[in-house]
Scaffold this active site. Structure first.
Site, PDB file in Angstrom:
ATOM      1  N   CYS A 354       0.702 -27.850   5.456  1.00  0.00           N
ATOM      2  CA  CYS A 354       1.342 -26.577   5.797  1.00  0.00           C
ATOM      3  C   CYS A 354       0.414 -25.578   6.502  1.00  0.00           C
ATOM      4  CB  CYS A 354       1.976 -25.923   4.587  1.00  0.00           C
ATOM      5  SG  CYS A 354       2.182 -26.951   3.146  1.00  0.00           S
ATOM      6  N   ARG A 383      -6.309 -35.103  -2.358  1.00  0.00           N
ATOM      7  CA  ARG A 383      -6.276 -34.183  -3.496  1.00  0.00           C
ATOM      8  C   ARG A 383      -7.209 -34.724  -4.562  1.00  0.00           C
ATOM      9  NH1 ARG A 383       0.229 -32.766  -3.638  1.00  0.00           N
ATOM     10  NH2 ARG A 383       0.265 -32.100  -1.453  1.00  0.00           N
ATOM     11  N   GLN A 401       2.043 -38.057   3.650  1.00  0.00           N
ATOM     12  CA  GLN A 401       3.424 -37.669   3.363  1.00  0.00           C
ATOM     13  C   GLN A 401       4.253 -37.691   4.635  1.00  0.00           C
ATOM     14  OE1 GLN A 401       3.115 -33.749   1.682  1.00  0.00           O
ATOM     15  NE2 GLN A 401       3.456 -34.528  -0.376  1.00  0.00           N
ATOM     16  N   ASP A 403       5.748 -35.469   6.099  1.00  0.00           N
ATOM     17  CA  ASP A 403       5.723 -34.029   5.927  1.00  0.00           C
ATOM     18  C   ASP A 403       6.193 -33.325   7.193  1.00  0.00           C
ATOM     19  OD1 ASP A 403       5.182 -31.772   4.517  1.00  0.00           O
ATOM     20  OD2 ASP A 403       3.005 -31.872   4.756  1.00  0.00           O
ATOM     21  N   HIS A 405       7.387 -29.287   8.825  1.00  0.00           N
ATOM     22  CA  HIS A 405       7.551 -27.845   8.648  1.00  0.00           C
ATOM     23  C   HIS A 405       8.398 -27.302   9.782  1.00  0.00           C
ATOM     24  CE1 HIS A 405       4.005 -28.728   6.162  1.00  0.00           C
ATOM     25  NE2 HIS A 405       4.627 -27.902   5.343  1.00  0.00           N
ATOM     26  N   LYS A 484      13.801 -23.739  -3.827  1.00  0.00           N
ATOM     27  CA  LYS A 484      13.730 -25.093  -3.246  1.00  0.00           C
ATOM     28  C   LYS A 484      14.822 -26.001  -3.797  1.00  0.00           C
ATOM     29  CE  LYS A 484      10.482 -26.667  -6.749  1.00  0.00           C
ATOM     30  NZ  LYS A 484       9.437 -27.587  -7.100  1.00  0.00           N
ATOM     31  N   HIS A 530       9.513 -26.086   4.307  1.00  0.00           N
ATOM     32  CA  HIS A 530       8.734 -27.301   4.048  1.00  0.00           C
ATOM     33  C   HIS A 530       9.725 -28.408   3.724  1.00  0.00           C
ATOM     34  CE1 HIS A 530       4.992 -24.914   2.973  1.00  0.00           C
ATOM     35  NE2 HIS A 530       5.942 -24.001   2.870  1.00  0.00           N
TER      36      HIS A 530
HETATM   37 ZN   LIG Z   1       4.347 -27.775   3.329  1.00  0.00          ZN
END
Ligand SMILES: [Zn+2]
Ligand SMILES: [Zn+2]
Length: 666
Positions: A354, A383, A401, A403, A405, A484, A530
């Protein structure tokens, strides 16, 4: 004097003053009196769960009650599992002199009891038969559970004299906490439950006797700190489970066995997909077959995303600490990040995409006409998870991911959320599992005004309603920056996994000072969404391996077909078949070992390969392949071209959106 209680069907029952749950059950009918295990008591209005109490306790006037029987589901199972925990402690105190007891609650799949065994004594699974035999004797004796409310001092004295230090500490805590919390009135009595030779400090409730425990089994032993405090004594925790019937217990144990056989770590090794090494804890080494599964998923995300207006981007792996300060990760997430230093600058390896995407968006000017901007990046993330919680592909330190945005205007939020949810359902439709939605709303600690939250939550609700989707509400569980929608799947063993998420974020655009120029020629803040559908690819592959017991769908399978020459003489023809199929984009291997054809078929079956293509003299002469399907289906001879057509049809029908999907999975 009499009391009145209300039954679940709304009917009222008059009973003499002091009547118990057992009296109520008897007044309703003799069958229920026999089946009754406990009684659920609700005092106020409202429909939330009442308190389950012993049948022998007097009922309060005006209560709404429901008799608990073995048909009552979770509350009945919890009850007998708590009974079983006491029976376990009864057996253990019978068998081990000087053992100290602490606590023994029911848990999700059973129960446990924590003990401190005397010095020099240890208990392992090898001792289970002996303990279980003793438990069976106490169950068979159907010892009544007798509740006694005794003065605090008397209970304390009793446990002091028995050297049950943990119970003494629990009583002292109950006394101290009653002073602070609660209604301020001092604690005068505590309840003890006795069955046969065993007495425990316990709030209850319990079934009338130990006889209802039914079928039980001890499962495992583990160390557990007293009160979960690593500075206190390490106790021995014995886990067990119990059910009303042997059939239910057996079914449960069978399910556990299946889960073990499906363990993705085991399947990953057997299928040659991935492996782990202590040189990099929590990071998979992907073998070629596993890499092709991984890549098939990533290219699916790419294709589905590009059809839906996502643009792939690549952002750096390592950023100056300043970026993490702006994003808030330095404050809230630093201990989970890998930190590095370069030329005196403190830097952090990204745990999420992000902030990089926000930075990227902010580096160019945007007009309202360019929005929404949808960035997708299947980039590597790290992580710093504690090594103790790492678990195969399900909990890793190094992962990617799917992922994305989305940066959009306030007015575009609903359409974008709708688009993300639709894409999620299109994606999940390729796998046969059920999806459950959860809407999480404003937490106590949050940023932004109440109007902002009203608006954001309202948008998610209206989008869900518009799509006709049902969802569970998780009040207070949203992120601090916005509400969310989380998507959970239930796998073939009935386990629930969170996969995707769609989150509204009003904070990050603010922190990064992101703007776009509106139709009014003024600068405005975009909203950030997200969105991830698989979560991490690693974890998703782990879940899918267990869900399918290693038999991934054809389009995802690491090897879709294996060419099996009946002897070395046909290896060359086999290789040409393999190359033709590879040319068409299928994932194909050739087994040209000097093994018998029977052995080659068996090995391919073990690897759960969807199609086996046997080639020998006839096939070479006719330019054909003899096709066998996994699990023995013989499909007969066909040309390589008709085989390709057949497989593409299957990929096409099993997968993805209409369009160019059959060529894309190549
Ligand atoms: Zn994010
Ligand atoms: Zn208890």
């Amino acid at each position: 004097m009499s009391i009145t209680v209300t039954l679940p069907d709304g009917e009222q029952l008059q009973l003499p003053d002091g009547a118990t749950g057992a009296d109520a059950a008897a007044a309703i009918g003799p069958g229920l009196a026999r089946a009754a295990l406990a009684v659920e008591v609700r005092l106020g209005e409202g429909d939330d769960g009442g308190e389950v109490r012993d049948l022998a306790r007097p009922l309060p006037d005006g209560a709404r009650i429901a008799i608990v029987t073995r048909k009552s589901g979770t509350s009945a199972l919890e009850l007998i599992r708590h009974d079983a925990a006491h029976v376990l402690a009864t057996a253990v105190t019978d068998l081990y002199d000087g053992v100290k007891i602490s606590i023994g609650p029911p848990i999700e799949d059973g129960f446990y009891y924590d003990f401190e065994f005397p010095p020099g004594t240890s208990v392992s699974e090898a001792d289970f038969p002996k303990i279980e035999e003793r438990m069976r004797a106490h169950v068979k004796a159907a010892e009544p559970f007798e509740r006694q409310d005794v003065p605090v001092a008397q209970a304390r004295e009793r446990f002091v004299s028995e050297h049950q230090d943990y119970k003494v500490e629990l009583i002292d805590d109950l006394v101290a906490n009653a002073g602070e919390g609660g209604d301020g009135s001092p604690l005068t009595t505590v309840s003890l439950y006795t069955n046969g030779p065993f007495t425990d400090l316990c709030r209850g409730p319990h079934a009338p006797t130990t006889g209802t425990v039914g079928a039980f089994k001890l499962r495992s032993v583990a160390g557990a700190y007293w009160r979960g405090d690593s500075t206190r004594t390490m106790l021995t925790r014995i886990y067990g489970t119990s059910f009303f019937s042997k059939a239910d217990l057996d079914e449960y144990l069978e399910r556990i066995e299946q889960a073990k056989a499906r363990d993705h770590r085991k399947l990953g090794r057997e299928l040659g997909l991935f492996t782990f090494s202590d040189v990099s804890p929590g990071a998979a080494f992907w073998l070629p077959a596993g890499t092709s599964v991984f890549n098939a998923l990533v290219s699916m995300s790419r294709d589905m995303g590009s059809e839906r207006g996502y643009s792939e981007v690549k952002t750096p792996q390592i950023y100056d600490a300043e970026l993490w300060r702006i994003s808030g990760h330095w404050d809230k997430y630093k201990e989970h990040m890998f930190l590095v230093e370069s030329e005196g600058r403190q830097m952090g390896v990204k745990p999420m995409n992000c902030p990089g995407h926000a930075q990227l968006f902010g580096m160019s000017r945007h007009s309202y006409r360019d929005l929404p901007v949808r960035y997708f990046e299947p980039g590597l993330l790290h992580r710093n998870e504690a090594s103790g919680v790492l678990h195969g592909l399900l909990r890793v330190r190094h992962f990617a991911q799917d992922d994305a945005h989305i940066f959009c205007t306030e007015e575009q939020v609903e359409a974008e959320v709708r688009g993300a949810l639709q894409m999620a359902f299109d994606t999940y439709a390729l796998f046969d599992f059920d999806v459950r939605l959860e809407l999480s709303t404003r937490p106590e600690k949050r940023i932004g005004t109440d109007e902002m939250w009203d608006r954001a939550e309202g948008k998610l609700v209206s989008t869900l309603d518009e799509l006709g989707l049902s969802y569970e509400l998780n009040p207070g569980d949203g992120a601090f920056y916005g509400p969310k929608i989380d998507m959970h799947m239930t796998d073939s063993l009935g386990r629930s996994w969170q996969l995707g998420t769609v989150q509204l974020d009003y904070s990050m655009p603010d922190r990064f000072g992101l703007t776009y120029t509106g139709a009014d020629n003024q600068e405005h803040r975009p909203v950030m969404i997200h969105r991830a559908l698989f979560g991490s690819y690693e974890r998703f592959i782990g879940i899918m391996l267990e869900h399918y017991a290693g038999e991934l769908p054809l389009w995802l399978a690491p090897v879709q077909a294996m060419v099996l020459p009946v002897s070395d003489r046909f290896s060359e023809y086999g290789a040409s078949v393999r190359d033709t199929l590879r040319g068409a984009g299928l994932r194909v291997e050739l087994d040209d070992r000097s093994e018998s054809i029977g052995r080659k078929i068996r090995d391919a079956e073990l690897r759960k390969i969807h199609y086996m293509l046997v080639v020998g003299e006839r096939e070479e002469r006719d330019g054909s392949v003899s096709v066998r399907e996994h699990r023995g289906g013989d499909l007969g001879d066909m040309s390589a071209e008709s085989f390709i057509e057949r497989v593409e049809g299957e990929l096409y029908s099993s997968a993805l959106t209409p369009g160019k999907s059959s060529e894309r999975r190549a």
